[in-house]
Design an enzyme around this catalytic site. Structure first.
Site, short mmCIF file in Angstrom:
data_model
loop_
_atom_site.label_atom_id
_atom_site.label_comp_id
_atom_site.label_asym_id
_atom_site.label_seq_id
_atom_site.Cartn_x
_atom_site.Cartn_y
_atom_site.Cartn_z
CE LYS A 225 -3.56 2.29 2.74
NZ LYS A 225 -4.52 2.20 3.84
CD GLU A 231 9.17 -5.95 7.23
OE1 GLU A 231 8.91 -4.83 6.72
OE2 GLU A 231 8.90 -6.24 8.41
N GLY A 289 -4.88 -1.96 5.05
CA GLY A 289 -4.08 -3.10 4.57
C GLY A 289 -4.74 -4.44 4.84
NE ARG A 290 -6.56 -3.86 10.96
CZ ARG A 290 -5.92 -2.73 11.11
NH1 ARG A 290 -4.75 -2.54 10.51
NH2 ARG A 290 -6.42 -1.75 11.83
CD GLU A 375 -1.89 -4.50 11.41
OE1 GLU A 375 -0.74 -4.99 11.50
OE2 GLU A 375 -2.35 -4.13 10.32
CG HIS A 406 -4.12 -36.01 16.48
ND1 HIS A 406 -4.31 -37.25 17.06
CD2 HIS A 406 -5.10 -35.86 15.55
CE1 HIS A 406 -5.36 -37.84 16.48
NE2 HIS A 406 -5.85 -37.01 15.57
CE LYS A 530 5.81 -1.18 10.18
NZ LYS A 530 4.90 -0.51 9.28
O1 F6P Z 1 2.12 -4.28 9.91
C1 F6P Z 1 1.81 -2.97 9.65
C2 F6P Z 1 1.29 -2.77 8.27
O2 F6P Z 1 1.15 -1.42 8.07
C3 F6P Z 1 -0.02 -3.50 7.99
O3 F6P Z 1 -1.11 -2.82 8.46
C4 F6P Z 1 0.04 -3.63 6.52
O4 F6P Z 1 -0.88 -4.58 6.06
C5 F6P Z 1 1.48 -4.04 6.33
O5 F6P Z 1 2.20 -3.27 7.29
C6 F6P Z 1 2.05 -3.85 4.96
O6 F6P Z 1 1.99 -2.52 4.55
P1 F6P Z 1 2.19 -2.11 3.03
O7 F6P Z 1 1.09 -2.72 2.24
O8 F6P Z 1 2.14 -0.61 3.03
O9 F6P Z 1 3.53 -2.61 2.58
#
Ligand code: F6P
Length: 566
Positions: A225, A231, A289-290, A375, A406, A530
């Protein structure tokens, strides 16, 4: 929702939220506490014995979902009191405010309009006076055209070969939803294409996704987003290097354009990364995002499924949205499941909630729900910043049955913790299951039904003794029961059913956040880690200064450096 005439706006500050008294000082809350005390140890065995109509009455059918909530620790009075709490806390008002585009995400000043992502063409839903539905359908159309080209093998890579492997790079909401839905809907996917979902900054994640891949036939979907998530950018940068090396190309040629597409709200960052913005699929800041996998974040999924199946999934979401928006509270499934969670968290001290799908294809469903729920509702201040004095979101956990039986079911049956659970199953097996394996489906579902039964009714000491069990073993073999479950049963795990299920949980989470008076749509809690990681990273290299780190962290960093020979 999806009304062609927008409802009048009540303002941009989320007026749906109930002002005034804190939750735990409301009469409706106190009444629930008194009711709980009166109910005392009432057992499901008695509740069923006292009311022969209970099993029939405590079910709801919505769309393709049949929901049996009779094995919950509730009576008509409980449900009435929970409904009164929902009314007093203004849940329906806040729902309406969300659906019409009010900026109910108060800490980020944003609308919360994921329901617009599945609104039919022609619906009108406005953000700041601007109808967002045409844009949603414009992007869906572009996604469909792209998916068609990849699926028909018309989309060619730099060397002219068609795409074989699609690698989705994203994390959190930009990974969990598409990865979960891809797994869930595997029988509906193009099995001639290979999909990988890379999220972890641990380089092994990307390595494993590419170890047997051919750069000439690999397509990367970079989903973020913000397009700033560390990452994702690290993995996308490494993937870009892998591709150019593998093709023997330099940056600047057309290799990136043929092998990279982006999904984002951040056009400048996509451009700066080197992805042709004609290969960018956008979404908007009013999609959390979620809550985003039915937006362009679902691009990899659409390639896997094809546009028609993706549309069926969206229709499933929309069906549940419409139900949530219009059904009376007492027959409204997200209200019901949300309020049951409020009851268990607030009045039974439940710390966690298990979601146990009896479907191997649902192996990532609970992990997906963890972000959706935790979240969203892992908050300890109210919408106006005052601390909460009540439990908010539970720890959500679980894995598919029968495997969990199990592993941790022992604790569910005989442990000291109170863990309400959802059991999810499908009457029919996956459509492509070979005939020889179909009989196992009855075995799978027999286990689902048996677990709900055992958790609810247990086995009394008398029953155990009657079986001839030695007296000293009777306590060990007694099952107290009275562990609540909700069973969700559908015909089969189709794209539409998956959409219905996900929307159900989205709205359940909404209902709970509204009662608890928290903002379910921000996630400030993930920021600190972060920021600190950025500070710690330089300290990991040889000679870097560890002053400024606390004593424990500094010592761990030094040990790490020594183990790395630095
Ligand atoms: O974990 C925090 C967060 O902002 C989530 O809400 C989001 O889904 C994720 O990081 C990834 O964010 P982006 O889509 O901006 O890379």
């Amino acid at each position: 929702m999806s009304a062609s005439t927008p409802l009048p706006r009540t303002g941009d500050t989320g007026e749906g939220a109930a002002p005034g008294l804190p939750l735990d000082r409301r009469g409706e809350w106190t009444a629930l506490g008194e009711h709980r005390a009166r109910l005392g140890p009432a057992h499901l065995r008695e509740l069923f014995a006292d009311d022969p109509s209970r099993a029939g009455r405590y079910t709801l059918d919505v769309g393709d979902l049949h929901v049996d909530y009779s094995k919950n620790l509730v009576t008509d009075e409980t449900l009435g009191l929970l409904g009164a709490l929902a009314a007093a806390t203004g849940v329906a008002d806040l729902r309406d405010a969300m659906l019409r585009g009010d900026h109910i995400n108060v800490t980020e000043g944003r609308a919360v309009l994921h329901t617009a992502l599945r609104a039919p063409r022609g619906a009108v839903i406005e953000d700041d006076g601007h109808d967002v539905v045409p844009e949603v359908h414009r992007v869906l159309e572009r996604m469909g055209a792209f998916a068609d080209r990849v699926r028909s093998r018309e989309w060619r890579g730099h060397t002219g070969l068609p795409v074989r492997r699609i690698v989705n790079i994203g994390i959190g909401g930009s990974d969990l939803g598409p990865a979960m839905a891809y797994e869930a809907l595997r029988p509906y996917t193009d099995r001639g294409l290979e999909f990988r979902f890379v999220s972890n900054v641990d380089g092994t994640d990307l390595h494993e996704a590419l170890i047997d891949a051919d750069p000439a036939t690999t397509l990367f979907v970079v989903a973020s987003k913000t397009f700033t998530t560390v990452e994702t950018i690290a993995n996308a940068t490494a993937a870009r290097g892998w591709l150019l090396d593998g093709l023997g190309e330099k940056p600047g040629g057309d290799a990136i354009a043929k092998h990279f597409v982006a999904v984002s709200t951040n056009t400048p960052a996509v451009e700066a990364f080197g992805i042709d913005t004609r290969n960018m699929f956008e979404f908007w800041d009013w999609v959390g995002g979620r809550y985003s996998y039915d937006s362009a974040i679902g691009l990899s999924l659409m390639v896997a499924l094809g546009r028609e199946r993706f549309q069926e999934m969206l229709a499933g979401f929309h069906l549940m949205d419409t139900h949530f928006a219009t059904a009376p509270v007492e027959r409204n499934l997200p209200f019901l499941l949300g309020l049951l969670g409020v009851w268990y968290g607030g009045f039974h001290d439940a710390q966690s909630h298990a979601v146990l799908p009896y479907s191997h294809h649902m192996s990532k469903f609970t992990a997906y729900l963890q972000q959706l729920d935790m979240e969203s509702n892992g908050k300890s201040v109210q919408r106006d910043g005052r601390p909460v004095a009540w439990q908010t979101g539970p720890v959500v956990w679980g894995t598919p049955g029968t495997n969990g039986q199990h592993a941790y079911f022992q604790l569910l049956h005989q442990g000291t913790r109170f863990v309400p659970a959802d059991l999810i199953g499908f009457a029919n097996p996956a459509p492509d299951l070979p005939e020889s394996l179909v009989p196992q489906h009855d075995l799978l579902m027999a286990n689902l039904f048996a677990q709900g039964q055992a958790l609810a009714f247990g086995r009394t000491a008398e029953e155990v003794a009657e079986e001839g069990v030695a007296a000293e073993l009777v306590p060990h073999r007694t099952f107290e029961g009275n562990r609540p479950t909700t069973t969700i049963l559908a015909d089969r795990l189709s794209p539409s059913v998956l959409g219905q299920l996900v929307a159900l949980y989205e709205h359940k989470v909404f209902v709970q956040g509204a009662v608890w008076n928290i903002n379910s749509f921000d996630q400030w809690g993930v920021q600190l880690g972060k920021v600190l990681a950025k500070r710690v990273e330089p300290a990991l290299s040889e000679g870097a200064d560890v002053t400024g780190l606390d004593a424990s962290t500094a010592s761990l960093v030094e040990r790490y450096r020594s183990l790395r020979g630095r």
